[in-house]
Design an enzyme around this catalytic site. Structure first.
Site, short mmCIF file in Angstrom:
data_model
loop_
_atom_site.label_atom_id
_atom_site.label_comp_id
_atom_site.label_asym_id
_atom_site.label_seq_id
_atom_site.Cartn_x
_atom_site.Cartn_y
_atom_site.Cartn_z
N ASP A 52 54.81 50.51 -10.67
CA ASP A 52 54.71 51.86 -11.21
C ASP A 52 54.80 51.78 -12.73
O ASP A 52 55.22 50.77 -13.30
CB ASP A 52 55.84 52.71 -10.62
CG ASP A 52 55.84 54.13 -11.15
OD1 ASP A 52 54.77 54.76 -11.14
OD2 ASP A 52 56.91 54.59 -11.58
N ASP A 72 55.69 54.99 -15.23
CA ASP A 72 56.75 55.83 -15.78
C ASP A 72 58.10 55.50 -15.14
O ASP A 72 58.23 55.51 -13.92
CB ASP A 72 56.46 57.31 -15.54
CG ASP A 72 55.28 57.81 -16.34
OD1 ASP A 72 54.19 57.20 -16.23
OD2 ASP A 72 55.42 58.81 -17.06
N LYS A 120 49.12 55.61 -3.32
CA LYS A 120 49.30 54.30 -3.93
C LYS A 120 49.03 53.17 -2.94
O LYS A 120 48.50 52.12 -3.30
CB LYS A 120 50.70 54.17 -4.53
CG LYS A 120 50.90 55.00 -5.79
CD LYS A 120 52.21 54.68 -6.47
CE LYS A 120 52.34 55.43 -7.79
NZ LYS A 120 53.55 55.05 -8.54
N ASP A 179 60.20 53.34 -8.82
CA ASP A 179 61.41 54.12 -9.07
C ASP A 179 61.44 55.47 -8.39
O ASP A 179 62.50 56.06 -8.22
CB ASP A 179 61.56 54.36 -10.58
CG ASP A 179 60.63 55.46 -11.06
OD1 ASP A 179 61.13 56.56 -11.39
OD2 ASP A 179 59.41 55.25 -11.08
N ASP A 227 56.38 56.28 -4.86
CA ASP A 227 56.28 54.84 -4.64
C ASP A 227 56.58 54.44 -3.19
O ASP A 227 56.44 53.27 -2.82
CB ASP A 227 57.23 54.09 -5.58
CG ASP A 227 56.86 54.27 -7.04
OD1 ASP A 227 55.65 54.24 -7.34
OD2 ASP A 227 57.77 54.46 -7.87
#
Length: 230
Positions: free
Chosen positions: A13, A15, A151, A173, A177
């Site tokens: 990821d 951010d 994703k 995070d 995800d």
């Protein structure tokens, strides 16, 4: 391009995983250099909900192996773009946009994705949207995409493009995800990850954000990271 089975693909990821919020999400030069050095002998893909136009600003000059952007809907390898969405989506997206306007819900459009910032949708609002639409959240923001595009699907498509058959390590995070973690061999959470990511992780790093990524790459190169199935 056929990869060697002893190589590793890290899917990360962006951010609050690769880039720190305190830095305004601009990528630290040390992290950039460390990842690019790792990618000389392995593979590193950034998997993010962000649009490319913003990534080009925040991570200017950064050259990982690949980008999987708009939460899995767009894949970039060596500058070539692949759209991971059915053609019919773009017609349906117009209908969804009209519905959001009628409900007075502010939104913005990426090339494929629909973003709704700082707002979770109620069950009634979701039921009013197109049945071909999936809703995912990331720390309070909503993302609308075609059914089955996320994703995970973006990573699987990337592996097809790379013809990759080695170990895949996922690091993240946030809530969006979770799907990514379903299709990797080793699940990794940065120290600042939300509880639901830490709960399913094989490894929880001792550092946050980019410092955690550098910690992870050190572990991989030293042979200290093992698959949960090993």
């Amino acid at each position: 391009m056929v990869t060697s089975l002893n190589k590793v693909l890290v899917v990360s990821d962006y951010d609050r995983t690769l880039a720190h919020e305190k830095d305004g999400f601009f990528l630290d030069d040390r992290v950039k250099e460390r990842v690019e050095n790792f990618a000389k002998n392995n593979f590193f893909a950034v998997v993010s909900g962000r649009e490319k136009r913003l990534i080009d600003v925040f991570a200017r000059g950064f050259t990982p192996t690949a980008w999987v952007l708009e939460n899995g809907a767009l894949i970039f390898v060596k500058g070539e773009e692949k759209v991971n969405a059915p053609e019919c989506w773009f017609h349906e997206r117009e209908k969804i946009s009209s519905t959001l306007k009628e409900m007075n819900i502010p939104y913005s459009l990426g090339k494929v994705i629909i973003y709704i910032n700082n707002r979770k949708l109620s069950h009634e609002e979701i039921s009013s949207l197109n049945e071909l639409c999936d809703v995912e959240y990331n720390r309070g923001d909503a993302m609308l995409l075609p059914k089955g595009v996320n994703k995970a699907s973006g990573i699987l498509k990337l592996k097809e493009i790379l013809k990759f058959g080695g170990l895949t390590v996922g690091v993240g995070d946030g809530e969006n995800d979770l799907k990514m973690m379903e299709v990797v061999d080793v699940k990794v959470a940065v120290k600042n990850a939300v509880p639901c990511i830490k709960e399913i992780a094989d490894v929880v790093l001792t550092h946050e954000d980019g410092e955690g990524i550098m910690e992870l790459l050190d572990m991989i190169e030293k042979g200290e990271l093992k698959s949960s199935e090993a």
